[in-house]
Design an enzyme around this catalytic site. Structure first.
Site, PDB file in Angstrom:
ATOM      1  N   LEU A 107       0.821  -1.220   0.000  1.00 52.77           N
ATOM      2  CA  LEU A 107       0.000   0.000   0.000  1.00 52.77           C
ATOM      3  C   LEU A 107       0.852   1.266   0.000  1.00 52.77           C
ATOM      4  CD1 LEU A 107      -2.691  -1.138   2.606  1.00 52.77           C
ATOM      5  CD2 LEU A 107      -2.709  -1.432   0.115  1.00 52.77           C
ATOM      6  N   GLY A 114      -1.545   6.426  -2.653  1.00 49.77           N
ATOM      7  CA  GLY A 114      -2.744   6.307  -3.492  1.00 49.77           C
ATOM      8  C   GLY A 114      -3.810   5.475  -2.777  1.00 49.77           C
ATOM      9  N   HIS A 115      -3.409   4.320  -2.242  1.00 48.10           N
ATOM     10  CA  HIS A 115      -4.361   3.479  -1.504  1.00 48.10           C
ATOM     11  C   HIS A 115      -4.878   4.221  -0.266  1.00 48.10           C
ATOM     12  CE1 HIS A 115      -1.774   0.230  -3.410  1.00 48.10           C
ATOM     13  NE2 HIS A 115      -2.975  -0.062  -3.849  1.00 48.10           N
ATOM     14  N   GLN A 174      -5.599 -12.501 -12.508  1.00 49.82           N
ATOM     15  CA  GLN A 174      -5.450 -11.347 -13.405  1.00 49.82           C
ATOM     16  C   GLN A 174      -4.036 -11.217 -13.973  1.00 49.82           C
ATOM     17  OE1 GLN A 174      -6.646  -8.543 -10.107  1.00 49.82           O
ATOM     18  NE2 GLN A 174      -5.157  -7.191 -11.040  1.00 49.82           N
ATOM     19  N   ASP A 232      -5.847   3.691 -12.819  1.00 45.21           N
ATOM     20  CA  ASP A 232      -6.208   2.549 -13.658  1.00 45.21           C
ATOM     21  C   ASP A 232      -7.531   2.890 -14.343  1.00 45.21           C
ATOM     22  OD1 ASP A 232      -3.969   0.945 -12.690  1.00 45.21           O
ATOM     23  OD2 ASP A 232      -5.060   0.990 -10.800  1.00 45.21           O
ATOM     24  N   SER A 280       2.453   0.692  -6.959  1.00 43.92           N
ATOM     25  CA  SER A 280       3.271  -0.337  -6.284  1.00 43.92           C
ATOM     26  C   SER A 280       4.381  -0.808  -7.212  1.00 43.92           C
ATOM     27  CB  SER A 280       2.403  -1.535  -5.904  1.00 43.92           C
ATOM     28  OG  SER A 280       1.301  -1.115  -5.137  1.00 43.92           O
TER      29      SER A 280
HETATM   30  O1  PAF Z   1      -6.202  -2.332  -8.957  1.00 44.48           O
HETATM   31  C1  PAF Z   1      -5.864  -3.353  -8.311  1.00 44.48           C
HETATM   32  O2  PAF Z   1      -5.040  -3.324  -7.391  1.00 44.48           O
HETATM   33  C2  PAF Z   1      -6.491  -4.690  -8.678  1.00 44.48           C
HETATM   34  O3  PAF Z   1      -6.700  -4.798 -10.053  1.00 44.48           O
HETATM   35  C3  PAF Z   1      -7.794  -4.970  -7.903  1.00 44.48           C
HETATM   36  C4  PAF Z   1      -8.879  -3.979  -8.250  1.00 44.48           C
HETATM   37  C5  PAF Z   1      -7.527  -4.952  -6.415  1.00 44.48           C
HETATM   38  C6  PAF Z   1      -8.319  -6.367  -8.269  1.00 44.48           C
HETATM   39  O4  PAF Z   1      -7.404  -7.357  -7.930  1.00 44.48           O
END
Ligand code: PAF
Length: 255
Positions: free
Chosen positions: A33, A36-37, A61, A149, A185
């Protein structure tokens, strides 16, 4: 702050929250983190009774040869940041438990096929699948996503509408380093030279934006952006130009 590892444990907690009629803000993350988070958590904190952060490097993903194994992780530091930010619960599932014998995926037409989707064909399917699971587990009132994103945000918003999740998807502004680089990150992967060169992407886009405001045509816009990047000899990266060419074409389409 509760740290929860299994779906069964989460369900008990969420049931209590729902019984009390509390609003739930979900901040889905892959951990490591940063500021941004933290800004997503702060936004969630302002508008919900309880805030939950999921920390899960989601294997579905990542395509073959991508950085799933090496993706940066630092659970202790993440927990500390969440605790200090007033998070009520952190969900960090184990990938095997979370995806045991998994056969169902969520995908979206069209929006997944350009920009990041071109080079990462299964990426958005994995994102939508994990988010669908998280949404079903937490039933949040709102979920928070960074505008960094941008394609992910649009895809999630559309899927949530199409599938009637009834969750408010809240976009949050991009957090940047002092020199304009978007905080991410994955910035830890940059070499010193790449780190120095990277802010050119933001500068080039800002130039493009200013040109759009002045009514510039698409062909000229692309040239302005390319010139800005080519002017930075240390980047010397034609793929950056291609990415920005794609982006600027999209921007022009949307105008
Ligand atoms: O943006 C991210 O960190 C990831 O794509 C998410 C939304 C947590 C899904 O795994």
């Amino acid at each position: 702050m509760k740290i929860v590892k299994t779906v069964d444990e989460v369900r008990v907690i969420v049931k209590e929250w729902k019984k009390e009629g509390l609003t739930v803000g979900l901040v889905p993350t892959m951990g490591f983190l940063h500021a941004g988070h933290k800004s997503l958590i702060d936004e969630a904190r302002k508008n919900n009774d309880v805030v939950i952060v999921s920390i899960f490097v989601n294997p579905t993903q990542f395509g073959p040869g991508e950085d799933y194994e090496s993706y940066p992780r630092d659970e202790e530091r993440d927990f500390k940041l969440c605790e200090e930010a007033g998070v009520d619960a952190v969900f960090t599932p184990d990938p095997e438990e979370f995806y045991q014998n998994h056969k169902t995926y969520v995908t979206i037409e069209d929006l997944k096929d350009n920009l990041c989707g071109k080079t990462r064909p299964i990426h958005f399917r994995g994102v939508l699948t994990v988010l669908t699971k998280l949404f079903n587990i937490f039933r949040p009132t709102r979920a928070y996503f960074g505008r960094k994103d941008a394609q992910q945000f649009l895809i999630v918003k559309k899927a949530v509408k199409d599938l009637n999740f009834g969750i408010e998807i809240v976009p949050c502004p991009i957090k940047r380093e002092d020199d304009g680089l978007a905080i991410s990150s994955r910035n830890v992967y940059l070499s010193d030279e790449e780190r120095k060169a990277a802010p050119v992407l933001h500068r080039a886009l800002e130039k493009g934006k200013a040109a759009i405001k002045k009514g510039m045509k698409a062909e000229d816009l692309i040239k302005i952006i390319e010139d800005e990047i080519n002017g930075q000899s240390s980047l010397g990266n034609s793929s950056a130009v291609i990415i920005l060419r794609n982006l600027s074409v999209k921007v022009v389409f949307r105008l």
